[in-house]
Design a protein around this motif. Structure first.
Motif, short mmCIF file in Angstrom:
data_model
loop_
_atom_site.label_atom_id
_atom_site.label_comp_id
_atom_site.label_asym_id
_atom_site.label_seq_id
_atom_site.Cartn_x
_atom_site.Cartn_y
_atom_site.Cartn_z
N ASN C 64 1.04 -1.24 -0.04
CA ASN C 64 0.01 -0.09 -0.07
C ASN C 64 0.92 1.21 0.00
OD1 ASN C 64 -1.57 2.15 0.91
ND2 ASN C 64 -3.25 1.12 1.90
N GLU C 66 0.34 3.94 0.36
CA GLU C 66 0.33 5.30 1.46
C GLU C 66 1.17 4.89 2.80
OE1 GLU C 66 -1.41 7.79 0.97
OE2 GLU C 66 -3.07 7.38 -0.42
N TYR C 67 1.42 3.40 3.10
CA TYR C 67 1.96 2.88 4.11
C TYR C 67 3.58 3.57 4.33
CZ TYR C 67 -1.63 -0.26 5.21
OH TYR C 67 -2.67 -0.94 5.48
N VAL C 70 2.96 6.47 6.61
CA VAL C 70 2.53 6.09 7.95
C VAL C 70 3.84 5.26 8.57
CG1 VAL C 70 0.88 4.58 9.27
CG2 VAL C 70 0.07 5.78 7.01
N GLY C 88 -0.08 8.35 17.66
CA GLY C 88 -1.30 7.84 18.36
C GLY C 88 -2.48 8.52 17.93
N ASN C 89 -2.45 8.98 16.91
CA ASN C 89 -3.99 9.78 16.24
C ASN C 89 -4.43 9.15 15.41
OD1 ASN C 89 -3.55 11.89 18.19
ND2 ASN C 89 -2.67 13.32 16.91
N LEU C 90 -3.89 7.91 14.76
CA LEU C 90 -4.07 7.26 13.77
C LEU C 90 -4.74 5.86 14.06
CD1 LEU C 90 -0.90 7.50 11.27
CD2 LEU C 90 -2.93 9.13 11.71
N ARG C 92 -6.51 3.97 11.73
CA ARG C 92 -6.17 3.29 10.70
C ARG C 92 -4.66 3.49 10.14
NH1 ARG C 92 -11.46 2.48 8.44
NH2 ARG C 92 -12.73 2.90 9.98
N PRO C 93 -4.02 2.67 9.62
CA PRO C 93 -4.51 0.99 9.38
C PRO C 93 -4.69 0.47 10.76
CG PRO C 93 -2.38 1.60 8.46
CD PRO C 93 -2.73 2.87 9.05
N ASP D 25 -10.89 2.94 16.20
CA ASP D 25 -11.67 4.41 15.92
C ASP D 25 -12.21 4.90 17.19
OD1 ASP D 25 -11.01 3.79 13.34
OD2 ASP D 25 -12.78 3.04 12.74
N VAL D 28 -8.88 6.85 19.65
CA VAL D 28 -7.95 8.20 19.60
C VAL D 28 -8.72 9.13 19.81
CG1 VAL D 28 -6.46 6.63 18.09
CG2 VAL D 28 -8.37 8.47 16.89
N GLN D 29 -7.88 10.22 20.14
CA GLN D 29 -8.09 11.75 20.38
C GLN D 29 -7.10 12.77 19.65
OE1 GLN D 29 -7.63 13.20 24.41
NE2 GLN D 29 -9.33 14.48 24.45
N PRO D 30 -7.42 12.89 18.46
CA PRO D 30 -6.34 13.50 17.47
C PRO D 30 -6.17 15.19 18.11
CG PRO D 30 -8.08 13.14 16.16
CD PRO D 30 -8.21 12.30 17.61
N ASN D 150 -7.22 11.27 9.11
CA ASN D 150 -6.26 10.23 8.92
C ASN D 150 -5.86 10.10 7.22
OD1 ASN D 150 -5.53 7.24 8.12
ND2 ASN D 150 -6.19 6.81 10.17
N LEU D 152 -5.14 8.05 5.43
CA LEU D 152 -6.00 7.16 4.47
C LEU D 152 -7.16 7.33 3.92
CD1 LEU D 152 -4.76 3.80 6.22
CD2 LEU D 152 -3.55 4.92 4.31
#
Lengths: 383, 383, 383, 383
Positions: C64, C66-67, C70, C88-90, C92-93, D25, D28-30, D150, D152
């Motif tokens: 991928n 995009e990784y 990330v 820590g805000n992600l 995903r993945p 999902d 997290v707390q962005p 995110n 993605l």
């Protein structure tokens, strides 16, 4: 009084305020809100140079083109400027440079005022005078901060026999009737654009105290745990108290169990009868809440103030600083004077012991952020 | 020279450095690392008062007990103090107050030095003199910062006919043999505690350039994209470059396509032959990396420096500032002089044009954090 | 063992470490130094993909694209990336996305390892394995931080009958003779570039304790006011203690007068015989100073470690993390692995209970900033 | 509908909102304003537990006493709590723990609601339902932020055939007459305390647009340099634009010259006819200023809204969030619900596509700080 006399009188007063200062006192900026006195002296001069002499006085030659960068406060229209936090980092222009700049501009203004002024010029001229008067108040409050936060607590002046503080003890509640009232300036003299747009408001029954809150009363609030009980405070105010470890008004010092306060005459035992001052809106609100009362709105204040004595403290109101209906800011740089600050601030009404004589009006709208307290702020209650 | 003459000579020099200043220049602190000149004058005086007069001179009466709070720099042993960032917020004591304080202490020291000094007193006396000499260098670098960051770029002195900068162009690499070398002070004169503990180190073959890097050479690095290519930089250095938008040494200004630099004589076209200065360790490292060379260690430098001319710039070394084997800090406040800073800093060797004469030694260990550049720092390469 | 077996074994171990986790535990990043476990699992996979599969495995198709954004940690060469504080805000993945990514890359690596590897490929392959082992240690320390700073103190695993902590009480000082010693890796197996450049150093007589400092000994330091007496501390350390209100090692909690500590098995009474851990360099230094001893240099440690048992704690040394003589970083992205961190950090030697077996060497140089303590750090004294 | 049915319906809706989420999902707390979805699910549950079950349901046993610390939002009365910025650092309680907590409390509430409720209980019950509905809106806006920031850009839901956005193009100005109007809630259903105190206000002639500002109109503002011309902005707004490098509404992305916006269905080309959303008060004000119009006051809005369609966006008003005349906060913890936020915020009126059905009223007063834009905010103009 003719224009040139008014001009000289206002300009002299700024310099008289600075007479007791040592050169070093003109230079420092201990917090961002406090500007160095020499900056005030230069900035008010720059105001006349920029908005009157440069556009209207043909022969005028700018004193020093670098000064626009140094003495512009916040006018984006007029170009880039020293960032505000850096004002206290500038040793030059020196104090004597600034006084020379004042003389030069004053001379040119003297020449200029011999001409017949158009309406536009007159407006700018009176704005310049009132602008300088506003900075006279700031000069005094900033000088107090500079000296009062120095570990040596130097006095600004000798003891005065007559205190400006009158008796605050015998306050009573004055009642006002529900109905439609008119708000805003209606005279023919000078006022700021934010006072214009006289308009109607509907007020419900209310009453207001005839006097300001005294130090004695405020001390009761402190002794009753006012600063440690969240129920009196706004959430933002409670954060402010805790983050800044606030336990008393600015300039109060607990020395061996007794409260002292820094005054222009140095550190003194707290005068219990004097009106409490140097408190933030958050503190004013919390105090009112502790009393099971509230602060007046600016509209209530304007209606009520004809019936009590005011002028000792800037009185925090519950009103946010917003445009009156129909407010229009002037085009160009002058339009930046007031309008762009109409968010995130609270209105204060009245005047203070630091306000120059002739610079107060019942319709005058002063404004500060709710956490600030280096001005001579005070509390009047409403219900 | 007898003690009192040495004392007077050192003390006078501090005041001579300040002669060109205007009163306002003594007051400001534009960044935390730069102290107001009046603070340096007061602090060096406080040092003699605190460590010699108070403990050893019986009749001595402290000039002003508040000054301990104002002029203590970092001695936890001696009590609380103005926080460092606040030095520039103090308009008082005024400049003339500080000079009066100096006179008072100088008079008392004059009396005191008529006595026979014990070894302990002598040690503290020479520490006091060397301490003041260190602050003389700081005075000059701080004055340069205060004036050089003012938008008016005032000059500190008139043009000098003779530049201190010698030719840097013809550098050659001098080779040194692998083996055991002795490092650290071994004489009988004054040295700081961090130079003591003479000890052996093993060095491998190395060579060092006979000359400092010139502005011309550094400009090649800039023109080759040195500040925009991460491969030359430490990760921390790269962050520093980007967070602070660094594109050239401190005091360099690009004016209409040409490089100028602020000097004690004002803003001048960049002198290409002069040794580059006012660069951080990060920049020195990146430049060396771009040259496919490296910075010397402080041990290599001490061994090699007998064979080249040094003293124009403080030369960044690759060495971290760490205690020599057997380092022991003195008991009490004097023990705070050097030891507690032996972490997170880099060693600089040599001296600079701002170092007072007589205050440099081949074993002298100067130290700063790797991002600082208001000192007269420079680059010498090794391989 | 053949390459593919080694590969599988190392890769499996990362996943075994995560087995006790709940999905939510994979996601959070409570402080900047702690990465979410799913990020570690993805980043180590990205490392094989980026440095082996993409350049050397012709048929490989990126999982991928995009990784790269990330999972790139700090390789400027490889392009832009999620800023570290945002890991820590992600959400995903997702965790299962990351495991699918691992499977995909593992399959491709399985194919790839059927080929004969060139020397360059082998180097990168072993670097990849050792890189993943480093992240296995970080996985454990980060998991401990995530769970140990949760107000519910969830356990990572059930109680273990056999503690890893051996007796620390009976320590003795072992002496070493002055002379020339050789430092750095000299074998034929894998090592990091920062261990290479085997070279001579001259050491003076020294002695080192045979054992680590116990919790009991450290508690004496606390009870003797160690955290409130500035004389033991570096200036930077003292600021760190006060700004962060540090009163004990990380994970220590005073519960009704008794010390508890968070362990992988949950909150437990402090084991007095266990080696103290989770202390910063500042604390290690202050403790040594309080003992009137010092920390060893990394060279002393490497010489002495043949004569005592080590591997329980990463042992802070007095040495700054600097390049060995002749250090050369590799060209390209791999050159960013170690070299660019060689400033502002301290060397730790040894290994810890979290270090994967087979991933420790007497020449191994670990490094952290002096204020960090979420790793299993400890103290050994020298003289 | 009987109470227990209402309860079940509201509670289920929160869980329905979360159905499309993956476990990660929820965690997290962005940014500080966005809470993790599992926190919302737990906090709304804690609200019923704390304010209804604990005080009024005798047999009730608290589910987990640690949860008070985890799920208390801002009620100082109820004790200490996880600081707001740390909500996203908590991996536990896990998502399934939180759902179990919900079931437990729902069961107890089911039992409780079989009783006859006193007036006080009813009030708290409806407050709890409305509170949960407020968090349903926050759930949606926070989920949008979590997914939309995110890299993605995962979609929250599949494409919907019917857009919620209606035509914005054909707006007209509706006029209203000067006079006295009544403001505030006067019905018998539920409302928040900040809507009470129905009172008179005097309004001058004004007109208001029948429709919201479209993306097309807002894009004209951008293309005309709206974000780079200070004259449109408050001073605080101008600082906000520059400090945060704002160039468009939140969620807008310029991809190869075309504007895209993140929606619940993923990244989509900007729909020109849709009402602009995710703009701050500063942007709303600047846009109005650019149009030579203004934002309505909340009083004008409440009067006018009977004559146009609203409910698509929360509409920024010029009014500061202040107490109505006669506002009294409830005693105890419930009194912290609204009153303590009545400073430094702006009122928004209307509702948004994320507002649960049945949770909007013409008198409803929403409020946010002027820089926030993660809610579905929009612009309606007045004159």
């Amino acid at each position: 009084m003719i224009f040139s006399e008014q001009y000289i009188q206002v300009r002299k007063h700024s310099e008289q305020i600075c007479e007791p200062l040592q050169t070093e006192d003109y230079v420092v900026q201990p917090i961002v809100d406090v500007s160095p006195p020499k900056w005030h002296l230069g900035h008010t001069t720059w105001f006349f140079e920029t908005f009157i002499l440069k556009p209207f006085h043909k022969e005028y030659r700018v004193y020093n083109s670098e000064y626009n960068y140094v003495f512009n406060s916040y006018y984006e229209t007029i170009g880039s400027r020293v960032i505000r936090t850096d004002r206290g980092n500038l040793s030059r222009p020196s104090v004597s440079d600034v006084y020379a700049y004042r003389s030069y501009v004053d001379m040119a203004m003297g020449e200029f005022l011999k001409n017949t002024l158009t309406e536009e010029m007159k407006e700018l001229f009176f704005l310049g005078l009132n602008h300088e008067q506003q900075h006279q108040e700031l000069l005094l409050t900033d000088i107090k901060y500079i000296l009062g936060n120095n570990p040596l607590f130097p006095a600004y002046r000798k003891d005065e026999t007559m205190s400006l503080d009158f008796e605050t003890a015998t306050s009573e509640m004055i009642s006002f009737k529900e109905g439609i009232y008119e708000i805003g300036y209606s005279g023919t003299g000078f006022c700021f654009d934010n006072e214009l747009g006289r308009h109607k408001v509907y007020l419900h029954d209310f009453s207001m105290s005839s006097n300001l809150i005294s130090n004695a009363a405020y001390l009761e609030f402190i002794d009753d745990g006012g600063y440690t009980n969240f129920t009196h405070w706004h959430a933002d105010g409670w954060d402010w108290v805790n983050n800044n470890k606030i336990i008393a008004p600015m300039y109060w010092h607990l020395v061996e169990g007794s409260w002292y306060t820094y005054t222009f005459e140095g550190l003194k035992p707290l005068d219990m009868k004097a009106a409490v001052t140097h408190i933030s809106y958050y503190e004013a609100y919390a105090f009112a809440s502790w009393c099971k009362m509230r602060l007046p709105t600016e509209f209530e204040w304007e209606v009520a103030a004809k019936q009590f004595k005011w002028g000792l403290r800037w009185e925090w109101t519950e009103s946010a600083y917003l445009p009156y209906p129909g407010f229009n800011k002037a085009p160009g740089a002058i339009g930046e004077y007031n309008g762009k600050f109409m968010v995130n601030q609270k209105v204060l009404r009245g005047a203070s012991e630091a306000t120059p004589s002739g610079h107060s009006r019942i319709t005058y709208r002063n404004f500060f952020h709710p956490d600030l307290r280096w001005q001579f702020t005070g509390i009047r209650l409403a219900q």
